[in-house]
Design an enzyme around this catalytic site. Sequence first.
Site, PDB file in Angstrom:
ATOM      1  N   TYR A 175      77.582   8.472  30.624  1.00 50.23           N
ATOM      2  CA  TYR A 175      77.435   8.012  32.009  1.00 50.23           C
ATOM      3  C   TYR A 175      77.080   9.130  32.977  1.00 50.23           C
ATOM      4  O   TYR A 175      76.944   8.883  34.176  1.00 50.23           O
ATOM      5  CB  TYR A 175      78.718   7.293  32.446  1.00 50.23           C
ATOM      6  CG  TYR A 175      78.911   6.001  31.702  1.00 50.23           C
ATOM      7  CD1 TYR A 175      78.325   4.822  32.139  1.00 50.23           C
ATOM      8  CD2 TYR A 175      79.658   5.963  30.520  1.00 50.23           C
ATOM      9  CE1 TYR A 175      78.484   3.635  31.446  1.00 50.23           C
ATOM     10  CE2 TYR A 175      79.829   4.788  29.819  1.00 50.23           C
ATOM     11  CZ  TYR A 175      79.238   3.624  30.282  1.00 50.23           C
ATOM     12  OH  TYR A 175      79.380   2.462  29.584  1.00 50.23           O
ATOM     13  N   HIS A 188      66.855  -9.912  28.088  1.00 50.36           N
ATOM     14  CA  HIS A 188      66.852  -8.744  27.196  1.00 50.36           C
ATOM     15  C   HIS A 188      65.458  -8.516  26.606  1.00 50.36           C
ATOM     16  O   HIS A 188      64.977  -7.377  26.536  1.00 50.36           O
ATOM     17  CB  HIS A 188      67.859  -8.937  26.062  1.00 50.36           C
ATOM     18  CG  HIS A 188      69.288  -8.769  26.475  1.00 50.36           C
ATOM     19  ND1 HIS A 188      69.773  -7.624  27.056  1.00 50.36           N
ATOM     20  CD2 HIS A 188      70.352  -9.607  26.372  1.00 50.36           C
ATOM     21  CE1 HIS A 188      71.077  -7.763  27.298  1.00 50.36           C
ATOM     22  NE2 HIS A 188      71.445  -8.966  26.895  1.00 50.36           N
ATOM     23  N   HIS A 204      85.558  -5.238  19.206  1.00 52.59           N
ATOM     24  CA  HIS A 204      84.926  -4.024  19.724  1.00 52.59           C
ATOM     25  C   HIS A 204      85.772  -2.784  19.468  1.00 52.59           C
ATOM     26  O   HIS A 204      85.241  -1.682  19.356  1.00 52.59           O
ATOM     27  CB  HIS A 204      84.671  -4.168  21.229  1.00 52.59           C
ATOM     28  CG  HIS A 204      83.636  -5.186  21.565  1.00 52.59           C
ATOM     29  ND1 HIS A 204      83.895  -6.545  21.497  1.00 52.59           N
ATOM     30  CD2 HIS A 204      82.341  -5.068  21.951  1.00 52.59           C
ATOM     31  CE1 HIS A 204      82.803  -7.213  21.848  1.00 52.59           C
ATOM     32  NE2 HIS A 204      81.852  -6.346  22.120  1.00 52.59           N
ATOM     33  N   HIS A 213      69.539 -15.619  29.462  1.00 54.92           N
ATOM     34  CA  HIS A 213      70.144 -14.285  29.316  1.00 54.92           C
ATOM     35  C   HIS A 213      69.444 -13.483  28.214  1.00 54.92           C
ATOM     36  O   HIS A 213      69.051 -12.329  28.413  1.00 54.92           O
ATOM     37  CB  HIS A 213      71.632 -14.434  29.003  1.00 54.92           C
ATOM     38  CG  HIS A 213      72.337 -13.140  28.715  1.00 54.92           C
ATOM     39  ND1 HIS A 213      73.008 -12.440  29.681  1.00 54.92           N
ATOM     40  CD2 HIS A 213      72.475 -12.421  27.571  1.00 54.92           C
ATOM     41  CE1 HIS A 213      73.523 -11.338  29.153  1.00 54.92           C
ATOM     42  NE2 HIS A 213      73.219 -11.310  27.870  1.00 54.92           N
ATOM     43  N   GLU A 214      69.288 -14.100  27.040  1.00 55.10           N
ATOM     44  CA  GLU A 214      68.652 -13.386  25.928  1.00 55.10           C
ATOM     45  C   GLU A 214      67.177 -13.103  26.232  1.00 55.10           C
ATOM     46  O   GLU A 214      66.643 -12.060  25.864  1.00 55.10           O
ATOM     47  CB  GLU A 214      68.783 -14.199  24.634  1.00 55.10           C
ATOM     48  CG  GLU A 214      70.211 -14.471  24.184  1.00 55.10           C
ATOM     49  CD  GLU A 214      71.055 -13.226  24.031  1.00 55.10           C
ATOM     50  OE1 GLU A 214      70.491 -12.141  23.766  1.00 55.10           O
ATOM     51  OE2 GLU A 214      72.289 -13.321  24.191  1.00 55.10           O
ATOM     52  N   GLU A 218      73.110  -5.338  29.840  1.00 56.63           N
ATOM     53  CA  GLU A 218      73.878  -6.542  30.136  1.00 56.63           C
ATOM     54  C   GLU A 218      73.829  -6.875  31.627  1.00 56.63           C
ATOM     55  O   GLU A 218      73.739  -8.040  32.005  1.00 56.63           O
ATOM     56  CB  GLU A 218      75.332  -6.366  29.692  1.00 56.63           C
ATOM     57  CG  GLU A 218      75.554  -6.504  28.200  1.00 56.63           C
ATOM     58  CD  GLU A 218      75.171  -7.875  27.676  1.00 56.63           C
ATOM     59  OE1 GLU A 218      75.681  -8.886  28.206  1.00 56.63           O
ATOM     60  OE2 GLU A 218      74.366  -7.952  26.735  1.00 56.63           O
TER      61      GLU A 218
END
Length: 687
Positions: free
Chosen positions: A259, A421, A546, A417-418, A445
């Site tokens: 970051y 991407h 995750h 949404h996809e 995202e």
Amino acid sequence: MAVKKGALILFAFYTRFACCDYYRMGTNTNAAEAMQFLREYDREASGMCYRVTIAQWKFVTNITEYNRRKMLEELGINSKFERLSWRKAAAYDASRVSDPQSRRQLVKILQGSRSALPDEQFSEIQTLINEMKEIYNSAKICPFGQKPYDPHIPRLPPTELLEINQHQYHLSNEPFQHYRLNQEVTEFPNYCDMQLDPEISRILAHSRIETELLYVWKSFRDKTGPKLKNRFMRYVQLANQAAISSGYKDAGDQMRSAYDDSSFRESVEEVYNQVAPLYKQLFTYVRRKLVQRYGENSVRSDGPIPAHLLGNMWAQNWKSIMDLVMPFPQASNIDVTSEMLRQGFTPLRIFQMSEEFYTSMGMKPVPPEFWRSSMLVRPSQRSVQCTASAWDFCNRIDYRIKQCTEVTMQDLISTHHEMAHIQYYLQYADQPHLFRDGANPAFHEAVANAATLSVYNLPHLQRVGLYQNKSHDPYEVTMNFLMSMALEKVAYLPFAFMVDQWRWSVFEDGVENMNTRWWQMKLRYQGVTPPITRTEADFDPGSKYHIISDQEYIKYFLATILEFQIFEQLCTVSGHMGHLHECDIYRSRDAGRLLSEIMQPGSSKSASEIIRSVTRGRTNRISPEALVKYFRPLELWLRVQNRDEQLIGWNSNQLDVALFAPRKSAGSFDSPPLFSIVITVCLSMIY
């Protein structure tokens, strides 16, 4: 200014490694040779990425043992390639490379890699992660009221078993079909094959029987945590060893390095504190509704909420309990599924509609390979993994989506949404391989969600002819809509924030009392407690994929904040006036240009540069102001609903903490860091 900043970041990055043995070998000052290495890496990495992605695609769209072995072979080859590339990149003196973009690429090869581990430990950590994934994915439990089949134990009559199995889906919209009894079968089959997705998740979402919810909540954790704990502890050791060998303080420090923010933890905490008041208003309202449904014996009126009552395995998304908390039950909840079915929608039409959403803004159409190779519906003759995902095959030609699409509003949103991407992949396709990604781990995202915020709302659904219901009060419909969105977005924020807070604490402070610290943080940030006593043998963090699959999570918190910030800017340039939740960017060429501006650089620019560009210089930081603004009408409504509450938020008492505190001896508790704070400090304020 940007070049100077990049050089300073690189200098700090380079000098922090000066103490380490491998980096003392980084004495190759031949800049031309370094540039040649990057050109070769770009070509070879793209080819390797294509091979691995093809192998993974074949496996998830046709799950066979052969395809699994081929996928693992390619992943093994790719791991060796990345390890070799890391060693080559680490040999160069990056400060001698004059081109800032080339220096940035060298840093990206080095950053986040575990290649500093010796060969044996490197193989071990890869094996551990794969083993943890397999244990997690193979976890199965029995239906409520049943045990594993044993021919020596009397079983329930078939009619009673059928009733129990039908009960699993008594509130589901889906037809009962998972459990079937064949009257011709004389031997009792074993029905203990319920997995997290879909069976367990459906029960948690649709059942309102507390004993059933507790059973599946506990059973899944019993099948995962105890088997994963020791492996995870060894993983922590190896991850820390890799990070320290690369010049980081620990593995958490290495994760945060992506970051480019030296005060990253403080920055994220500051963002969280700004959204906490909104969350506590939502929490207080939801708790009151749960008290009405389950009684004060289950939910204390001023306390935390037991984790199994919120409609989700991890209490991270509360949308499934909308039926219990809907502000105006007599008004409609926006769901256009029935209208889609009435109009004869098909999965293909959903995808065509999603593509047209982006092309209407002047963005790129998907290439022909997309329509030829994507998996848009569930195949009938083979086993597949149905989780929706967008795929970039790294050759600037082949892009696909894998989704078992059904004609529902949820799949309409998911498809948009996809497709976002895919649009991101198309926009940064001309970047070098290392820059074909979001500006930081949260960006992909965030951008995809920002685009789909426009698809959720009433103005867009009316515009595309899917919503014409005008029989209800618009204010009531709006409050229902915003509540539904808050249960999905706002309720998620503290969970998304605390997962990596916990993980970083484990990397920093060790593996002692891991489970206790997990529940301390869930109580502190979410106001959630376990429904039954938990011990260090349980390892409840292992119930989250995750964590055991070595995937960072703070990006989802930042992405949720950033999506509203980006959406607000898209609405501004599109000329929208009025409430943010009513904005529709469909057909706005200006919004399309801004989206392209965000996507095209990939990760060749820092996140702060892109945010500064998007906000036209007003800020270069992720800000929650737009999210708070989006939900402002709902927050005002919640304040009115909560006006008689003595406490906005939750108090914890010793009984709450005793559910997870490590026992030292009878009647006493061991007190790790934060423990006394959790007991004595009220974790909320009255707003």
